[in-house]
Enzyme design. Structure first.
Site, PDB file in Angstrom:
ATOM      1  N   ASP A  60      -9.467   4.834  -2.518  1.00 54.45           N
ATOM      2  CA  ASP A  60      -8.378   5.351  -3.355  1.00 54.45           C
ATOM      3  C   ASP A  60      -8.995   5.953  -4.626  1.00 54.45           C
ATOM      4  OD1 ASP A  60      -9.158   3.196  -4.881  1.00 54.45           O
ATOM      5  OD2 ASP A  60      -7.221   2.181  -4.870  1.00 54.45           O
ATOM      6  N   GLU A  95       0.825  -1.210   0.000  1.00 54.06           N
ATOM      7  CA  GLU A  95       0.000   0.000   0.000  1.00 54.06           C
ATOM      8  C   GLU A  95       0.857   1.258   0.000  1.00 54.06           C
ATOM      9  OE1 GLU A  95      -3.028   0.406  -0.664  1.00 54.06           O
ATOM     10  OE2 GLU A  95      -3.638  -1.681  -0.645  1.00 54.06           O
ATOM     11  N   TYR A 115      -5.616   6.672   4.699  1.00 55.77           N
ATOM     12  CA  TYR A 115      -5.852   5.691   3.643  1.00 55.77           C
ATOM     13  C   TYR A 115      -5.134   4.367   3.947  1.00 55.77           C
ATOM     14  CZ  TYR A 115      -5.512   2.866  -0.418  1.00 55.77           C
ATOM     15  OH  TYR A 115      -5.563   1.772  -1.226  1.00 55.77           O
TER      16      TYR A 115
END
Ligand code: SF4
Length: 337
Positions: A137, A36, A119
């Site tokens: 996203d 990520e 996030y």
């Protein structure tokens, strides 16, 4: 809608090296977190080789935490956004030093780690720990904008898109749900040409019903990037090495190896060769940063000064892309002469 998308995911999930199979909630948190962080500003195909290299060299978060900074920064070269490499190390060391090498398993716990933003915390909580976190996203934003035909342009629409996505998250397979939305955005609900005829969500999609789904998400017109200019100095010695410098820790490409340069703040081209030696101008390279475009003049010379003399191929592998471009320009010029 949820059943349709999860069924689609069971049949069409992308195979990615950091993933568990659909229905298996046991993805390795270290792999998920590493992927990520790498994927925040780059594409899956570009990130995969870096991910595999990192995993081979540092198979656990403890191994990464113990790695020398310079080696990690060099391995990150080419992924851009180098502050993230420093944050990566800070986070690995916090997980190892403060949490016994085990990632916290909640969004709140993850968010408290250095360099982990909302996030990443949501993505790791959902994908690695199957928590009902709202993972939004760019792909998910696009899917939401189309599903609900959101007329507010980005970036103003972001809070609304996040709220719409949150309304679809439940306790049932939340990790798979997050990845299913991401996969749908990446492979079917594509930016320019959505493949609605392959999409499980057409009966629910207001964008599809409008007949022009690609109209969404609406975007506010972007201001042009300013262009800046500078000069990079490439010196070769007689042993096939190039002279590098370690950049200051703060600022653009901070802490990375680089070529010596002038500042990059000039708004006009300039010729600024050092007064000694056999410097010659060998052209220029262009590079796009987030907030500006850079034209870097490349000057080449032979030298033996007080620099970090590094074999050319090793330098190519460890330099940020902008410097690798400049080095390649000089290598090409040296072959032409
Ligand atoms: Fe995207 Fe088309 Fe599916 Fe709507 S129907 S989510 S626009 S691919």
């Amino acid at each position: 809608m949820r059943t349709a998308l999860l069924d689609w995911y069971d049949a069409h999930a992308r195979t990615l090296p950091w993933r568990a199979a659909p229905g298996d909630a046991r993805a390795d948190p270290y792999r998920v977190w590493l992927s990520e962080v790498m994927l925040q500003q780059t594409t899956v195909p570009h990130a995969v080789p870096y991910f595999l290299t990192f995993l081979q060299r540092w198979p656990t978060v403890g191994a990464l935490a113990a790695a020398p900074d310079a080696e990690v920064m060099a391995a990150w070269a080419g992924l851009g956004y180098y502050a993230r490499a420093r944050n990566l190390l800070a986070c690995a060391r916090a997980v190892t030093g403060d949490h016994g090498g085990v990632f916290p398993d909640t969004e709140t716990g993850l968010l408290a780690l250095p360099g982990v933003g909302p996030y990443t915390a949501a993505a790791v909580a959902a994908i690695a720990f199957d928590r009902p976190a709202n993972v939004v996203d760019g792909n998910v934003e696009r899917v939401m904008a189309r599903l609900f035909a959101v007329d507010t342009p980005l970036p103003a629409a972001k809070p609304e898109l996040k709220r719409l996505a949150a309304g679809l998250v439940t306790d049932h397979r939340p990790g798979d749900w997050a990845q299913a939305l991401m996969d749908l955005g990446a492979t079917v609900c594509r930016p320019r040409t959505p493949l609605c005829d392959q999409c499980p969500l057409t009966p629910h999609c207001a964008g599809f019903a409008s007949g022009i789904p690609e109209r969404y998400p609406l975007k506010t017109a972007k201001a042009n990037r300013p262009r800046r200019f500078g000069t990079a100095f490439v010196q070769f010695d007689d042993q096939g090495r190039v002279g590098l410098v370690r950049r200051p820790d703060t600022g653009l490409l901070g802490g990375m190896l680089g070529l010596p340069t002038t500042g990059w703040d000039s708004t006009a081209p300039r010729e600024e060769l050092p007064g000694v030696g056999d410097w010659c101008s060998v052209g220029a390279v262009d590079h796009i940063f987030t907030h500006f475009a850079l034209t870097l003049e490349v000057s080449m010379a032979t030298g033996d000064g007080n620099l970090l003399w590094t074999p050319v191929e090793q330098a190519r592998a460890g330099l940020p892309t902008v410097f690798r471009k400049a080095l390649d320009r000089a290598i090409a010029a040296s072959r032409e002469t």
